[in-house]
Motif scaffolding. Structure first.
Motif, PDB file in Angstrom:
ATOM      1  N   PRO A 132       0.813  -1.211   0.000  1.00 32.88           N
ATOM      2  CA  PRO A 132       0.000   0.000   0.000  1.00 32.88           C
ATOM      3  C   PRO A 132       0.854   1.273   0.000  1.00 32.88           C
ATOM      4  CG  PRO A 132       0.051  -0.915   2.201  1.00 32.88           C
ATOM      5  CD  PRO A 132       0.806  -1.876   1.312  1.00 32.88           C
ATOM      6  N   LEU A 133       0.203   2.387  -0.317  1.00 34.91           N
ATOM      7  CA  LEU A 133       0.880   3.671  -0.349  1.00 34.91           C
ATOM      8  C   LEU A 133       0.712   4.378   0.996  1.00 34.91           C
ATOM      9  CD1 LEU A 133      -0.227   4.956  -3.865  1.00 34.91           C
ATOM     10  CD2 LEU A 133       1.964   3.939  -3.216  1.00 34.91           C
ATOM     11  N   PRO A 134       1.816   4.713   1.641  1.00 35.12           N
ATOM     12  CA  PRO A 134       1.726   5.428   2.923  1.00 35.12           C
ATOM     13  C   PRO A 134       0.996   6.758   2.740  1.00 35.12           C
ATOM     14  CG  PRO A 134       3.986   4.725   2.475  1.00 35.12           C
ATOM     15  CD  PRO A 134       3.190   4.475   1.232  1.00 35.12           C
ATOM     16  N   GLY A 135       0.150   7.079   3.700  1.00 34.54           N
ATOM     17  CA  GLY A 135      -0.604   8.323   3.647  1.00 34.54           C
ATOM     18  C   GLY A 135      -1.873   8.236   2.824  1.00 34.54           C
ATOM     19  N   LEU A 136      -2.041   7.168   2.055  1.00 32.79           N
ATOM     20  CA  LEU A 136      -3.251   6.996   1.251  1.00 32.79           C
ATOM     21  C   LEU A 136      -4.047   5.781   1.715  1.00 32.79           C
ATOM     22  CD1 LEU A 136      -5.034   7.779  -1.178  1.00 32.79           C
ATOM     23  CD2 LEU A 136      -3.578   6.312  -2.580  1.00 32.79           C
ATOM     24  N   ASP A 137      -3.371   4.666   1.871  1.00 37.54           N
ATOM     25  CA  ASP A 137      -4.054   3.417   2.201  1.00 37.54           C
ATOM     26  C   ASP A 137      -4.048   3.158   3.705  1.00 37.54           C
ATOM     27  OD1 ASP A 137      -4.623   2.610  -0.474  1.00 37.54           O
ATOM     28  OD2 ASP A 137      -2.516   2.090  -0.699  1.00 37.54           O
ATOM     29  N   ARG A 138      -5.116   2.519   4.151  1.00 37.32           N
ATOM     30  CA  ARG A 138      -5.207   2.037   5.528  1.00 37.32           C
ATOM     31  C   ARG A 138      -5.798   0.639   5.478  1.00 37.32           C
ATOM     32  NH1 ARG A 138      -8.633   6.800   8.042  1.00 37.32           N
ATOM     33  NH2 ARG A 138      -9.902   5.931   6.420  1.00 37.32           N
ATOM     34  N   PRO A 139      -5.454  -0.202   6.435  1.00 38.07           N
ATOM     35  CA  PRO A 139      -6.011  -1.557   6.446  1.00 38.07           C
ATOM     36  C   PRO A 139      -7.534  -1.524   6.595  1.00 38.07           C
ATOM     37  CG  PRO A 139      -4.236  -1.346   8.056  1.00 38.07           C
ATOM     38  CD  PRO A 139      -4.522   0.021   7.530  1.00 38.07           C
ATOM     39  N   ASN A 140      -8.222  -2.420   5.886  1.00 35.38           N
ATOM     40  CA  ASN A 140      -9.668  -2.556   6.069  1.00 35.38           C
ATOM     41  C   ASN A 140      -9.968  -3.013   7.493  1.00 35.38           C
ATOM     42  OD1 ASN A 140      -8.963  -3.248   3.109  1.00 35.38           O
ATOM     43  ND2 ASN A 140     -11.073  -2.553   3.041  1.00 35.38           N
ATOM     44  N   ASP A 141      -9.169  -3.935   7.985  1.00 35.99           N
ATOM     45  CA  ASP A 141      -9.249  -4.387   9.377  1.00 35.99           C
ATOM     46  C   ASP A 141      -8.093  -3.726  10.125  1.00 35.99           C
ATOM     47  OD1 ASP A 141      -9.221  -5.626  11.829  1.00 35.99           O
ATOM     48  OD2 ASP A 141      -9.165  -7.668  11.036  1.00 35.99           O
TER      49      ASP A 141
END
Length: 123
Positions: free
Chosen positions: A103-112
């Protein structure tokens, strides 16, 4: 059929496996869609169907982002069972930089949020 008054829009689909059944119809309105965000489910067991869906979208849309859903374990080959793919109409995305590590830092976050995000690397 024409949609009166609709010039262009974005569309988001999260229909728990139904995306494969409706995507072809959605793509028939490609000239009216600027962006398309789709959560694909059962990517492992439905790999040929998933690949056909991506192939169908590619003439008019570019994949601009992909995020693995970490609620399900990855398939045997390591690709996520569910993933969110964002497409943008090709005429709108010229000269974009390609990311090979997600994932891209600052853009993506875990769904869980209790589990780490899946890491994906592309050549």
């Amino acid at each position: 059929d024409a949609l009166p008054g609709v010039i262009a829009t974005d569309l988001k689909m999260d229909i728990e496996g139904g995306e494969y059944r409706v995507l072809e119809e959605v793509l028939s309105y490609a000239d009216r869609i600027l962006g398309l965000a789709v959560e694909f489910h059962d990517v492992g067991p439905l790999r040929p169907v998933f690949e056909r869906a991506l192939h169908a979208a590619r003439p008019r849309f570019e994949i601009v982002h992909l995020h693995a859903n970490n609620f399900a374990l990855p398939y045997a080959d390591g690709f996520p069972e569910a993933c969110e793919i964002t497409f943008a109409r090709r005429d709108l995305v010229q000269g974009m930089r390609r990311h090979t590590n997600l994932p891209l830092p600052g853009l993506d976050r875990p769904n869980d949020p209790r589990s780490p995000d899946y890491r994906l690397t592309f050549d």
